[in-house]
Design a protein around this motif. Sequence first.
Motif, PDB file in Angstrom:
ATOM      1  N   UNK A  94       0.813  -1.201   0.000  1.00 22.51           N
ATOM      2  CA  UNK A  94       0.000   0.000   0.000  1.00 22.51           C
ATOM      3  C   UNK A  94       0.852   1.259   0.000  1.00 22.51           C
ATOM      4  N   UNK A  95       2.147   1.141  -0.129  1.00 24.42           N
ATOM      5  CA  UNK A  95       3.050   2.269   0.021  1.00 24.42           C
ATOM      6  C   UNK A  95       3.733   2.601  -1.299  1.00 24.42           C
ATOM      7  N   UNK A  96       4.240   3.817  -1.392  1.00 25.77           N
ATOM      8  CA  UNK A  96       5.032   4.234  -2.541  1.00 25.77           C
ATOM      9  C   UNK A  96       6.200   5.071  -2.050  1.00 25.77           C
ATOM     10  N   UNK A  97       7.200   5.241  -2.895  1.00 27.29           N
ATOM     11  CA  UNK A  97       8.369   6.035  -2.528  1.00 27.29           C
ATOM     12  C   UNK A  97       8.701   6.984  -3.661  1.00 27.29           C
ATOM     13  N   UNK A  98       9.324   8.090  -3.286  1.00 22.26           N
ATOM     14  CA  UNK A  98       9.768   9.054  -4.289  1.00 22.26           C
ATOM     15  C   UNK A  98      11.093   9.645  -3.853  1.00 22.26           C
ATOM     16  N   UNK A  99      11.850  10.102  -4.851  1.00 23.32           N
ATOM     17  CA  UNK A  99      13.150  10.729  -4.581  1.00 23.32           C
ATOM     18  C   UNK A  99      13.201  12.019  -5.395  1.00 23.32           C
TER      19      UNK A  99
END
Lengths: 111, 115
Positions: free
Chosen positions: B63-68
């Motif tokens: 259910x999670x996402x990541x960004x940089x």
Amino acid sequence: GIQVEQSPPDLILQEGANSTLRCNFSDSVNNLQWFHQNPWGQLINLFYIPSGTKQNGRLSATTVATERYSSLYISSSQTTDSGVYFCAVGSPQGGSEKLVFGKGTKLTVNP
Amino acid sequence: SQTIHQWPATLVQPVGSPLSLECTVEGTSNPNLYWYRQAAGRGLQLLFYSVGIGQISSEVPQNLSASRPQDRQFILSSKKLLLSDSGFYLCAWSRVRLASYNEQFFGPGTRLTVL
């Protein structure tokens, strides 16, 4: 993927005693780290040791890659050594940057 | 010397609410960045890693996402939290791989409780 098993899961010692923690892994590795997790959750780096032997004060570690294990040796334990010790590995197949952690050894050192 | 920061340190959120956890690294450039989760039972699991701005690899469906968005900034997000998202989230960094040396260093963590 690579499997990592740590033993024993729990260890209780009296202050001053010595101990050996074991980490077995199922495949060849090119990255192996030992960590100490303190009561606040911080992961402290102890050793980066994909092979060979290193020593730092009362702690030493040995990794025998051909036999797929690593050991962490704690001498003259102190109450401040209490916490959870983790072994984590990276493999050429999985990518050395992708650490796979064992479930840890919970060490309790009593005064 | 290098330093890694995470905030907030603790967070209590209701189910269905959004999430944003932030991690920043100082004292190095172009690091590899990682998000791990530690659930009850002590083991840590790699969630995401990034080798550069805008480059994210996901290790587990969730259910999670990541960004940089910047070189030394890594963000973990969710649009709607689930109870199972509770846990201790740790950010880590390592130098870009050099001769297979890839030691990782961890931040202080964020303890998330979803109610």
